[in-house]
Enzyme design. Structure first.
Site, mmCIF file in Angstrom:
data_model
loop_
_atom_site.group_PDB
_atom_site.id
_atom_site.type_symbol
_atom_site.label_atom_id
_atom_site.label_comp_id
_atom_site.label_asym_id
_atom_site.label_seq_id
_atom_site.Cartn_x
_atom_site.Cartn_y
_atom_site.Cartn_z
ATOM 1 N N GLU A 152 1.017 -1.309 -0.014
ATOM 2 C CA GLU A 152 0.123 0.050 -0.053
ATOM 3 C C GLU A 152 0.744 0.963 0.172
ATOM 4 O OE1 GLU A 152 -2.578 -0.670 3.352
ATOM 5 O OE2 GLU A 152 -3.406 -2.256 2.446
ATOM 6 N N GLU A 163 -6.528 -10.331 -0.686
ATOM 7 C CA GLU A 163 -7.386 -10.110 0.328
ATOM 8 C C GLU A 163 -9.029 -9.987 0.206
ATOM 9 O OE1 GLU A 163 -5.788 -6.968 2.530
ATOM 10 O OE2 GLU A 163 -3.679 -7.251 1.986
HETATM 11 O O1 9MR Z 1 -6.922 -7.478 9.140
HETATM 12 C C1 9MR Z 1 -5.853 -6.891 9.649
HETATM 13 C C2 9MR Z 1 -6.291 -6.126 10.816
HETATM 14 O O2 9MR Z 1 -6.435 -7.408 11.792
HETATM 15 C C3 9MR Z 1 -5.069 -5.377 11.378
HETATM 16 O O3 9MR Z 1 -5.498 -4.760 12.713
HETATM 17 C C4 9MR Z 1 -4.728 -4.283 10.389
HETATM 18 C C5 9MR Z 1 -3.726 -3.583 10.803
HETATM 19 O O4 9MR Z 1 -2.419 -4.094 10.915
HETATM 20 O O5 9MR Z 1 -4.413 -4.887 9.064
HETATM 21 C C6 9MR Z 1 -5.693 -5.671 8.698
HETATM 22 O O6 9MR Z 1 -5.273 -6.284 7.527
HETATM 23 C C7 9MR Z 1 -4.874 -5.361 6.223
HETATM 24 C C8 9MR Z 1 -3.813 -5.763 5.639
HETATM 25 O O7 9MR Z 1 -2.752 -6.308 6.199
HETATM 26 C C9 9MR Z 1 -3.427 -4.946 4.292
HETATM 27 N N1 9MR Z 1 -4.678 -4.814 3.473
HETATM 28 C C10 9MR Z 1 -5.608 -4.136 4.396
HETATM 29 C C11 9MR Z 1 -6.208 -5.189 5.434
HETATM 30 C C12 9MR Z 1 -7.303 -4.466 6.108
HETATM 31 O O8 9MR Z 1 -7.090 -3.532 6.783
#
Ligand code: 9MR
Length: 338
Positions: free
Chosen positions: A134, A241
């Site tokens: 990202e 995802e």
């Molecule tokens: O699902 C993940 C959540 O549990 C965490 O708190 C968050 C922050 O680390 O990240 C979420 O996963 C993200 C992923 O790593 C990258 N793309 C977006 C996802 C959803 O926010």
């Protein structure tokens, strides 16, 4: 048993791509039966990010990730790693040196030592890796997102991270991973970034398309255009995802602006089946499709995107039963003869 239950998602897609989901230490217990039956690839939802792995400089906490890695291997699932160089989940201390903002050289050295320790520990245990996650700005203005990485190293932090990753993980496919890939201006920025990387000889093997889609802003034509555009660059593609939100990205209202209606469910089904269909048609370049969560009882959308609201965005329901649209996806795959 219903005949359709006989074939799993991953078996139905065996000749196309792997199918999987992100896992957490809780979900491998709660969703064990679904995972074992339906998935042949996985990624840790959080356990392999920088913070969970190295919460303090030089102090490594591998236990949670190890559990997920072992579980994946015991169940013959290919493992993706995700996502050290990100604007989230990196401890603030990483960007500091003796009470002052770290220098470019210091921060590059930190990426090097983190990557080295990570790769030594997980050597041979994972086959693909979202190295940078990202990095693109969602708003008008600069192409790159403002972040500590950008501020302290400069725009070449991305190239540098991939060169370091290749050095310590020569056999792992390196991916760039991002979201809103179906939004035309975001897609253009993503294409520009990865084309530039390839032109500069940066070791990039694949594109991670997150597929956090929703029934309001996403449509299948734009999604296909995205897959086509990245396929044309010669990159491998993983859908990394996927979930299908029944509300708009702009709708984060609790209590919900509307309950999830039958019509909304139908649109969710259309997007799920449509995106799986696109992936089958591009299966010469699409190697894996993963959802962000296993079942609706554990989804980041209900926890974080709009806390407390139900989104029902996954392939298995709150009670861990297979959904009708998942059975349809399996049937679509069995019927597909393109
Ligand atoms: O699902 C993940 C959540 O549990 C965490 O708190 C968050 C922050 O680390 O990240 C979420 O996963 C993200 C992923 O790593 C990258 N793309 C977006 C996802 C959803 O926010």
């Amino acid at each position: 048993m219903d005949a359709r239950e006989m074939v799993s998602l991953s078996e139905a897609h065996k000749k196309f791509f792997q199918v999987g989901a992100c896992l957490s230490n809780e979900s491998i217990k709660r969703h064990d039966a679904i995972i074992k039956k339906h998935f042949n690839c996985a990624v840790a939802e959080n356990a392999m990010k920088w913070g969970p792995i190295e919460p303090k400089e030089g102090i490594f906490t591998f236990a949670e990730a190890d559990e997920i890695v072992k579980y994946s291997h015991d169940n013959q699932m290919a493992l993706r790693a995700h996502a050290p160089i990100w604007h989230m989940m990196v401890p603030d201390d990483v960007f500091m040196d003796g009470g002052k903002p770290a220098s470019r050289e210091h921060l590059i050295e930190r990426i090097d030592s983190h990557t080295k320790a990570f790769c030594e520990h997980f050597k041979g245990q994972f086959s693909s890796w979202d190295v940078v996650n990202e990095a693109i700005n969602d708003f008008p203005g600069e192409d790159l997102r403002q972040s500590k990485w950008l501020e302290l190293i400069g725009p070449d932090y991305i190239d540098i991270a991939y060169h370091i990753a290749r050095q310590y993980a020569p056999d792992v496919q390196l991916f760039y991973n991002d979201y809103n890939e179906f939004v035309p201006y975001k897609r253009e920025r993503m294409l520009k970034l990865v084309k530039g990387m390839l032109d500069r000889g940066v070791p990039l093997d694949g594109m991670g398309l997150q597929a956090h889609v929703n029934i309001v802003e996403c449509n299948l034509d734009e999604y296909e255009r995205t897959v086509e555009a990245f396929a044309a660059l010669g990159l491998r593609i993983h859908i990394t995802e996927m979930d299908v939100n029944p509300y708009s990205l702009r709708d984060r209202v609790f209590p919900p602006s509307s309950p999830i209606t039958e019509e909304m469910h139908q649109k969710q089904e259309q997007l799920y089946r449509g995106i799986f269909d696109i992936c089958r048609r591009y299966s010469d370049v699409v190697d894996a499709v993963l959802t962000w969560g296993v079942a609706d009882d554990m989804t980041w959308l209900d926890r974080e995107f709009c806390a407390g609201r139900e989104h029902q965005p996954l392939l298995f329901d709150q009670n861990n039963n297979i959904k009708k649209w998942t059975e349809q996806i399996i049937e679509d795959a069995m019927r597909y003869n393109g």
